[in-house]
Design an enzyme around this catalytic site. Structure first.
Site, short mmCIF file in Angstrom:
data_model
loop_
_atom_site.label_atom_id
_atom_site.label_comp_id
_atom_site.label_asym_id
_atom_site.label_seq_id
_atom_site.Cartn_x
_atom_site.Cartn_y
_atom_site.Cartn_z
N PRO A 116 0.81 -1.31 -0.10
CG PRO A 116 -0.02 -0.87 2.02
CD PRO A 116 0.84 -1.93 1.24
N GLY B 151 4.42 3.53 4.82
CA GLY B 151 5.78 3.42 5.44
C GLY B 151 6.35 2.04 5.06
N GLY C 79 7.59 1.24 1.65
CA GLY C 79 8.41 1.25 0.80
C GLY C 79 7.62 1.02 -0.62
CB SER C 80 4.35 1.94 -1.94
OG SER C 80 3.81 1.81 -3.28
CB ALA D 282 11.74 2.08 -2.79
CB ALA D 283 8.20 -2.25 -3.25
CG ASP E 58 11.68 3.42 1.96
OD1 ASP E 58 12.01 2.95 2.92
OD2 ASP E 58 10.74 4.04 1.39
#
Length: 329
Positions: free
Chosen positions: A114, A118, A120-121, A123-124, A165
Site C-alpha cells: 500500500p 511506510g 516502501g511502495s 521503491a518496491a 527503502d
C-alpha cells in the site's frame, strides 16, 4: 529480487527475439530507528516478504510507445499523471542505462504494497519495474546498478531519499543502515512478525517536520531521545544475532514509548499496538513516519503470528501481512 520464467517469441519477418521480462520485489518496514535515522542514528530495516510487487514487461510493436497498466494509471506512459512519474522513470532510466531508444513495451505492475504506509511502495515498484525492463532486454542488473536506478526513481518520488527503502525492498534479511552504509544482519533464530495497516495514510513529512521543530526549540531533550533510539537499534541488532525474541520484543516496546514521546504516534496506532500486546505479542510498535500508517508486532512463531494478525484485524486493521526471517527453528 526474483525473476520468473520468460515468454520468448519471434517478431514476424524480423527474426528478432521478443522477450517478456518479469521481476518481483516486496515491501519493507523499519524495526527500530525511524525518525532517529534522520539525525544520523542507525536503523534496522525488515523485508515484508508477503507484500509483493510483480512487474511484467512485454515488447510491443516498435514505435508504438510505452504503455502502463497499473492500479494508479492505465494508458500511454507519456500521458501518465504525476503520481506514477517514479514508475515512468523506472522504465526510461533503465532503457537509457542500456542505450535502448527504439523499443516499446507494455508494462504491467501488480502491487500488494500500500502507498503512504511506510512500507516502501514507490521503491518496491521501482525495484520490480527496473529489473523487469532489464530482463526484457535480456540484461541483468548488478546490485549497485539496480540500487542506483531505484534511487533515481526515489528522487522523483521523494526528493532526497536516504536509500533505506531502496535497500529494504530487495533484501531477504534484515538490513543495518547507518550513515549511508548498509550491512546484512546475521540471525540467531527464526523471527515472525506481523505488520498491520491502520487504514490511515501516514504523514511522514508532517511528523518529520514536527520533530524538527521540537529539536530546534529544545535540542538537548530531542537529542537525548534520538540517542536512546539509536541505542535501542544497536540492542535490537544484538538480539537478532543472539536469537533472543523476548529481548527484541522489549526493545520494540521501549522504542514505541520513545516515538510516542516524540509525538509521532496516534490513537489508531496506539490502539493496534495495544491489541497486539493483548494478543500476546512479544513486542509491538509503530513503524515508519507515524501519525498513521502501520504497526509492527513480534510473534512467538508463525502460528502465533496468525493469531495476532486476526486480533489486529478484529481491532480495526485494514490489512495485515506476516514476514518470517531466519532459517533456524
Amino acid at each position: 529480487m526474483t525473476s520468473n520464467d520468460h515468454d520468448n517469441t519471434t517478431t514476424p519477418g524480423a527474426g528478432a527475439t521478443r522477450r517478456t521480462g518479469t521481476a518481483s520485489s516486496h515491501g519493507k518496514t523499519i524495526l527500530i530507528g525511524e525518525h532517529a535515522v534522520v539525525y544520523g542514528a542507525p536503523a534496522l530495516v525488515l523485508p515484508v516478504l508477503d507484500a509483493r510487487v510483480v512487474a511484467t514487461v512485454t515488447p510491443t510493436d516498435d514505435g508504438a510507445g510505452h504503455h502502463l497498466e497499473s492500479a494508479v494509471h492505465t494508458g500511454p506512459l507519456d500521458l501518465a499523471p504525476a503520481a506514477v512519474m517514479p514508475t515512468v522513470t523506472a522504465v526510461t532510466a533503465t532503457l537509457r542505462r542500456f542505450g535502448v531508444t527504439d523499443r516499446s513495451f507494455h508494462v504491467r505492475v501488480d502491487s500488494e504494497v500500500p502507498t503512504a504506509r511506510g512500507m516502501g511502495s514507490s521503491a518496491a515498484v521501482a525495484a520490480a519495474v527496473t529489473a523487469a525492463v532489464a530482463d526484457a532486454l535480456d540484461e541483468t542488473l548488478d546490485p549497485e546498478t539496480h540500487h542506483d536506478l531505484i534511487q533515481e526513481c526515489e528522487r522523483v518520488a521523494h526528493g532526497r531519499p536516504s536509500g533505506l527503502d531502496a535497500r529494504g525492498v530487495v533484501a531477504d534479511a534484515p538490513v543495518w543502515f547507518e550513515a549511508g552504509r548498509v550491512e546484512p544482519v546475521e540471525l540467531g533464530a527464526r523471527f515472525a512478525f506481523v505488520v498491520a495497516d491502520t487504514g490511515v495514510p501516514g504523514h511522514t513529512r508532517e511528523a518529520v517536520a514536527a520533530v524538527r521543530r521540537r529539536h530546534d526549540a529544545d535540542p538537548s531533550t530531542i537529542d537525548g531521545v534520538i540517542e536512546r533510539l539509536g541505542d535501542l537499534a544497536r540492542r535490537a541488532r544484538r538480539t537478532l544475532v543472539d536469537g533472543d525474541a523476548q529481548a527484541l520484543g522489549a526493545t520494540m516496546d521501549a522504542a514505541h514509548e520513545l516515538l510516542t514521546d516524540l509525538d509521532v504516534s496516534s490513537d489508531d496506532l496506539d490502539r493496534l499496538v495495544g491489541a497486539a500486546r493483548a494478543a500476546g505479542a512479544l513486542g509491538a510498535k509503530l513503524t515508519g513516519g507515524g501519525r498513521g500508517g502501520c504497526v509492527l508486532a513480534l510473534a512467538e512463531d508463525t502460528g502465533h503470528a496468525d493469531r495476532i494478525a486476526a486480533a489486529l484485524r478484529g481491532a480495526g486493521a485494514a490489512a495485515t501481512w506476516t514476514t518470517t526471517i531466519g532459517d533456524r527453528a
